[in-house]
Design an enzyme around this catalytic site. Structure first.
Site, PDB file in Angstrom:
ATOM      1  N   ARG A   1      -4.122 -10.070   4.240  1.00 12.21           N
ATOM      2  CA  ARG A   1      -4.425 -10.050   2.798  1.00 12.21           C
ATOM      3  C   ARG A   1      -3.171  -9.565   2.084  1.00 12.21           C
ATOM      4  NH1 ARG A   1      -6.132  -6.298  -0.874  1.00 12.21           N
ATOM      5  NH2 ARG A   1      -7.634  -6.958  -2.448  1.00 12.21           N
TER       6      ARG A   1
ATOM      7  N   LYS B   1       0.813  -1.223   0.000  1.00 20.65           N
ATOM      8  CA  LYS B   1       0.000   0.000   0.000  1.00 20.65           C
ATOM      9  C   LYS B   1       0.845   1.272   0.000  1.00 20.65           C
ATOM     10  CE  LYS B   1      -4.482  -1.708   1.176  1.00 20.65           C
ATOM     11  NZ  LYS B   1      -5.569  -1.836   2.134  1.00 20.65           N
TER      12      LYS B   1
HETATM   13  C1  YH5 Z   1      -8.108  -4.193   2.647  1.00 18.92           C
HETATM   14  O1  YH5 Z   1      -7.259  -3.512   3.240  1.00 18.92           O
HETATM   15  N1  YH5 Z   1      -7.646  -3.457   0.250  1.00 18.92           N
HETATM   16  S1  YH5 Z   1      -7.919  -3.164  -2.431  1.00 18.92           S
HETATM   17  C2  YH5 Z   1      -3.138   0.318  -3.195  1.00 18.92           C
HETATM   18  C3  YH5 Z   1      -1.874  -0.273  -3.317  1.00 18.92           C
HETATM   19  C4  YH5 Z   1      -1.717  -1.604  -3.057  1.00 18.92           C
HETATM   20  C5  YH5 Z   1      -2.808  -2.356  -2.681  1.00 18.92           C
HETATM   21  C6  YH5 Z   1      -0.721   1.734  -3.829  1.00 18.92           C
HETATM   22  N2  YH5 Z   1      -9.266  -4.679  -0.661  1.00 18.92           N
HETATM   23  C7  YH5 Z   1      -8.291  -4.145   1.239  1.00 18.92           C
HETATM   24  O2  YH5 Z   1      -5.036  -3.797  -1.884  1.00 18.92           O
HETATM   25  N3  YH5 Z   1     -10.098  -5.723   1.377  1.00 18.92           N
HETATM   26  C8  YH5 Z   1      -8.282  -3.793  -0.875  1.00 18.92           C
HETATM   27  O3  YH5 Z   1      -0.755   0.367  -3.706  1.00 18.92           O
HETATM   28  C9  YH5 Z   1      -9.282  -4.908   0.659  1.00 18.92           C
HETATM   29  N4  YH5 Z   1      -8.957  -5.013   3.327  1.00 18.92           N
HETATM   30  C10 YH5 Z   1      -9.921  -5.756   2.710  1.00 18.92           C
HETATM   31  N5  YH5 Z   1     -10.714  -6.529   3.457  1.00 18.92           N
HETATM   32  C11 YH5 Z   1      -6.568  -2.017  -2.175  1.00 18.92           C
HETATM   33  C12 YH5 Z   1      -5.213  -2.638  -2.194  1.00 18.92           C
HETATM   34  C13 YH5 Z   1      -4.070  -1.785  -2.584  1.00 18.92           C
HETATM   35  C14 YH5 Z   1      -4.222  -0.438  -2.844  1.00 18.92           C
END
Ligand code: YH5
Length: 289
Positions: free
Chosen positions: A268, A234
């Site tokens: 996750r 993230k």
């Molecule tokens: C979560 O925390 N997150 S989608 C930006 C990134 C990398 C990854 C800038 N779905 C979650 O993974 N479901 C997502 O780099 C989720 N908890 C749950 N339960 C966002 C994501 C991401 C966004």
């Protein structure tokens, strides 16, 4: 390294029944991310066709994933919204193929009631909703599906959530939100043992908010629910270490281990093999292995 004290009046957190497939929460569970959005920027390799999705799902299970989270809509600020039909077209064939080919539960990452229903009919065993089942019809649909749900905290809407997030007390606010969503789930008929909570790292939070939440994750154990965290790759890592998304695996694993130490049950992640090894090592050292 023990989990936070549990209330002796309540049942310990052990297994989740994900549509007939067990998710064992007595050890840390790894949720592997399978993103089917063409505009995803966190995964590197884009996966949009069912055949490559199946290969990626199989690979993640071989690497030690306990559950695969399938998503067809990007939550990135500014991402194109997806219609119900587009999202169904993306996720349903993949959920079906993964459910048939793999033994682990499949999770559906969606906020749309219609997608929840179809995905569970296609074999999904868990509903993961970043909107916390706040969309109209989502609570009722999820309850009718009869599978566990993960309710996540988000301040605002994906489009605008990062504009100027503010809280009186981020830990207390997130806990109160999750308590209320958990109560709403119970009122809608979801069994108490089937509600997972997630503080929603990066969803309407500054880097400082994320850090305070992570340091105080143990306070969420007051909700008496399994805790899921998504920290993998993230933006807070990018902001703190100034590294691009493709180079965030080690930092992601450090955050996952820290979250587990603070009481997280499910992590996750994108980098399943490395996270699995790290968590296993942590369990052995802590004599929980
Ligand atoms: C979560 O925390 N997150 S989608 C930006 C990134 C990398 C990854 C800038 N779905 C979650 O993974 N479901 C997502 O780099 C989720 N908890 C749950 N339960 C966002 C994501 C991401 C966004």
């Amino acid at each position: 390294m023990s989990r936070p004290a549990t209330n002796p009046d309540r049942l310990p957190i052990t297994f989740l029944n994900c549509g007939g497939r067990a998710l064992d929460l007595r050890r840390t569970a790894i949720m592997g991310v399978l993103n089917l959005t063409p505009d995803s920027f966190s995964d590197g390799g884009q996966i949009t066709d069912p055949a490559s999705a199946l290969r990626r799902g199989e690979q993640m299970v071989t690497e030690g994933a306990d559950i695969i989270d399938v998503g067809g809509e990007s939550t990135r600020p500014g991402a194109q919204p997806v219609s119900v039909q587009q999202e169904l077209d993306r996720v349903i064939p993949v959920v079906e193929a993964l459910h048939d080919a793999l033994a682990v539960p499949i999770s559906i990452d969606t906020s749309k009631p219609h997608v929840m229903q179809h995905a569970v009919a296609a074999g999904a065993g868990l509903i993961n909703d970043v909107c916390g089942l706040r969309r109209e019809g989502a609570l009722g649909a999820a309850a009718a599906c009869g599978v566990p749900v993960c309710v996540m905290h988000m301040q605002g809407e994906p489009r605008s959530m990062q504009q100027s997030p503010t809280y009186d007390d981020v830990v207390a606010d997130v806990i109160e939100f999750l308590r209320a969503r958990r109560e709403a789930c119970l009122a809608a008929g979801v069994p108490a043992a089937s509600v997972i909570v997630d503080p929603g790292f990066g969803f309407g939070k500054t880097v400082a908010h994320n850090l305070v939440l992570l340091r105080n994750l143990g306070a969420l154990s007051a909700l008496d629910a399994p805790i899921l965290v998504g920290l993998s790759r993230k933006s807070m890592i990018g902001a703190l270490l100034d590294i691009p998304v493709g180079e965030r695996a080690a930092a992601s694993i450090a955050l996952a281990l820290y979250a587990v130490q603070q009481g997280a049950h499910i992590v996750r992640v994108h980098d399943v093999k490395m996270t699995r090894d790290a968590v296993r090592m942590q369990e052995v050292v802590a004599d929980r292995g």
